[in-house]
Write a protein that holds these residues in place. Structure first.
Motif, PDB file in Angstrom:
ATOM      1  N   THR A 138      12.485 -20.181  51.505  1.00  0.00           N
ATOM      2  CA  THR A 138      11.199 -19.531  51.527  1.00  0.00           C
ATOM      3  C   THR A 138      10.899 -19.704  49.781  1.00  0.00           C
ATOM      4  OG1 THR A 138       9.792 -17.748  51.519  1.00  0.00           O
ATOM      5  CG2 THR A 138      11.953 -17.114  51.259  1.00  0.00           C
ATOM      6  N   ARG A 139       9.453 -19.629  49.627  1.00  0.00           N
ATOM      7  CA  ARG A 139       9.176 -19.591  48.136  1.00  0.00           C
ATOM      8  C   ARG A 139       8.336 -18.280  47.659  1.00  0.00           C
ATOM      9  NH1 ARG A 139       8.754 -24.231  45.136  1.00  0.00           N
ATOM     10  NH2 ARG A 139       6.840 -23.703  44.022  1.00  0.00           N
ATOM     11  N   ASP A 140       8.693 -17.410  48.804  1.00  0.00           N
ATOM     12  CA  ASP A 140       8.184 -16.089  48.455  1.00  0.00           C
ATOM     13  C   ASP A 140       9.225 -15.247  47.531  1.00  0.00           C
ATOM     14  OD1 ASP A 140       7.412 -13.340  48.773  1.00  0.00           O
ATOM     15  OD2 ASP A 140       6.935 -13.640  50.960  1.00  0.00           O
ATOM     16  N   ILE A 141       9.043 -14.840  46.554  1.00  0.00           N
ATOM     17  CA  ILE A 141       9.817 -14.366  45.569  1.00  0.00           C
ATOM     18  C   ILE A 141      10.102 -12.756  45.925  1.00  0.00           C
ATOM     19  CG2 ILE A 141      10.124 -13.408  42.945  1.00  0.00           C
ATOM     20  CD1 ILE A 141       8.681 -15.829  42.154  1.00  0.00           C
ATOM     21  N   ALA A 142       9.196 -12.030  46.536  1.00  0.00           N
ATOM     22  CA  ALA A 142       9.551 -10.729  47.080  1.00  0.00           C
ATOM     23  C   ALA A 142      10.332 -10.958  48.215  1.00  0.00           C
ATOM     24  CB  ALA A 142       8.227 -10.293  47.804  1.00  0.00           C
ATOM     25  N   ARG A 143      10.682 -11.806  48.954  1.00  0.00           N
ATOM     26  CA  ARG A 143      11.720 -12.040  49.921  1.00  0.00           C
ATOM     27  C   ARG A 143      12.849 -12.356  49.285  1.00  0.00           C
ATOM     28  NH1 ARG A 143       8.951 -14.990  55.078  1.00  0.00           N
ATOM     29  NH2 ARG A 143       7.146 -13.827  55.558  1.00  0.00           N
ATOM     30  N   TRP A 144      13.059 -13.083  48.158  1.00  0.00           N
ATOM     31  CA  TRP A 144      14.365 -13.258  47.382  1.00  0.00           C
ATOM     32  C   TRP A 144      14.762 -12.010  47.018  1.00  0.00           C
ATOM     33  CZ3 TRP A 144      13.053 -17.769  43.247  1.00  0.00           C
ATOM     34  CH2 TRP A 144      12.644 -18.897  44.088  1.00  0.00           C
ATOM     35  N   VAL A 145      13.967 -11.175  46.584  1.00  0.00           N
ATOM     36  CA  VAL A 145      14.233 -10.290  45.677  1.00  0.00           C
ATOM     37  C   VAL A 145      14.888  -8.992  46.988  1.00  0.00           C
ATOM     38  CG1 VAL A 145      13.708  -7.929  44.575  1.00  0.00           C
ATOM     39  CG2 VAL A 145      12.951 -10.232  43.865  1.00  0.00           C
ATOM     40  N   GLY A 146      14.342  -8.858  47.969  1.00  0.00           N
ATOM     41  CA  GLY A 146      14.602  -7.984  48.998  1.00  0.00           C
ATOM     42  C   GLY A 146      15.843  -8.512  49.562  1.00  0.00           C
ATOM     43  N   ALA A 147      15.916  -9.811  49.864  1.00  0.00           N
ATOM     44  CA  ALA A 147      17.433 -10.140  50.496  1.00  0.00           C
ATOM     45  C   ALA A 147      18.323  -9.993  49.525  1.00  0.00           C
ATOM     46  CB  ALA A 147      17.146 -11.560  50.842  1.00  0.00           C
ATOM     47  N   LEU A 148      18.206 -10.152  48.337  1.00  0.00           N
ATOM     48  CA  LEU A 148      19.359 -10.187  47.570  1.00  0.00           C
ATOM     49  C   LEU A 148      19.732  -8.568  47.155  1.00  0.00           C
ATOM     50  CD1 LEU A 148      21.420 -10.948  45.299  1.00  0.00           C
ATOM     51  CD2 LEU A 148      19.525 -11.369  43.453  1.00  0.00           C
TER      52      LEU A 148
END
Length: 284
Positions: A138-148
């Motif tokens: 994904t290119r959704d930064i909010a999802r990157w942060v949430g997953a990390l």
């Protein structure tokens, strides 16, 4: 957010961790669509990095260059580190409080000082494939942060039985070593061993690095004016401006005055954040 704001394209963001990771993660760094050579400035904070696109060519074990596209770990960076990013490189990194690194990954940050390695090689017992796929998908930064964030909390829960690290409050670090040892009821050598194991470098080296980060934080916030560098050197704890210049040259690859001389210098862009991200990076 599906995309970062326009001002973040080819730049970087700094994001605060949730309260559950306070004292574990300093902040999250997001690099978005960057490419070409860059200098990673010295930092006392180990990093766990996950790529969404591209990759990074960095010095790794044995001084060899290694191209990383998969998740990687790195301990404290104690000197300016050259890297080469592939086209459209995008990633998210968790900058970890040094004394919490062993709690998460089962090793002293000193084991990876100045040495990026693949996460799978450094800590095979910490599964991260699902997180890597989530970031790359994904290119959704909010999802990157949430997953990390979720992954780090899972790793922390798995390590829950590990002994608490030796943590030295920042306010005590400026005291003489004999006084710190007295307060903890231990000898100076034992104090140094505990500190080295938790922080990945000696107390002297950490003091020197934190002095530089204080000065860098001031430069990132203050507008240029006559006599500023001398004032920053004094306020940060340097003997004089020449002393600060030597540290900055070693830690960032250039003297402190260059911060104002060339705001568009892409080689040294790694510590240039827009407001309000700058305040997150430089907070006390």
């Amino acid at each position: 957010m599906d995309d970062p704001p326009t001002s973040a394209i080819g730049r970087r963001l700094a994001l605060m961790p949730p309260p559950a990771l306070a004292g574990i993660v300093r902040y999250f760094h997001v690099e978005w669509d960057s490419a070409g050579p860059a200098i990673v400035p010295a930092s006392p904070y180990p990093m766990a990095t996950f790529f969404a696109a591209g990759g990074s060519l960095v010095p790794s074990t044995g001084g060899r260059l290694a191209l990383f596209r998969e998740p990687m770990l790195c301990g404290p960076v104690t000197a300016a580190m050259p890297v080469l990013w592939q086209q459209n490189t995008s990633f998210i990194s968790a900058l970890i409080e040094p004394a919490s690194f062993a709690t998460l990954f089962g090793m002293s940050p000193g084991a990876l000082r100045d040495t990026p390695v693949a996460l799978a090689d450094a800590e095979p017992c910490v599964p991260a494939r699902a997180l890597a796929e989530a970031v790359a998908g994904t290119r959704d930064i909010a999802r990157w942060v949430g997953a990390l964030q979720s992954w780090l909390l899972q790793v922390l829960a798995r390590r829950g039985g590990r002994a608490a690290p030796f943590v030295l409050p920042a306010a005590l670090l400026d005291l003489p070593a004999p006084e710190i040892a007295r307060r903890y009821g231990i000898g100076e050598r034992q104090l140094e061993r505990r500190f080295q194991a938790s922080y990945g470098q000696s107390m002297r080296a950490m003091r020197q690095m934190l002095r530089y980060t204080r000065a860098l934080g001031m430069l990132m916030h203050l507008p240029p004016r006559p006599g500023l560098l001398t004032r920053v050197a004094m306020d940060a704890g340097y003997h004089d401006q020449a002393h600060m210049i030597r540290d900055f040259t070693a830690y960032t690859g250039r003297p402190p005055g260059a911060w104002y001389a060339d705001g568009d210098d892409r080689l040294h862009r790694m510590y240039r954040y827009d407001t309000p991200h700058r305040a997150i990076v430089t907070r006390a």
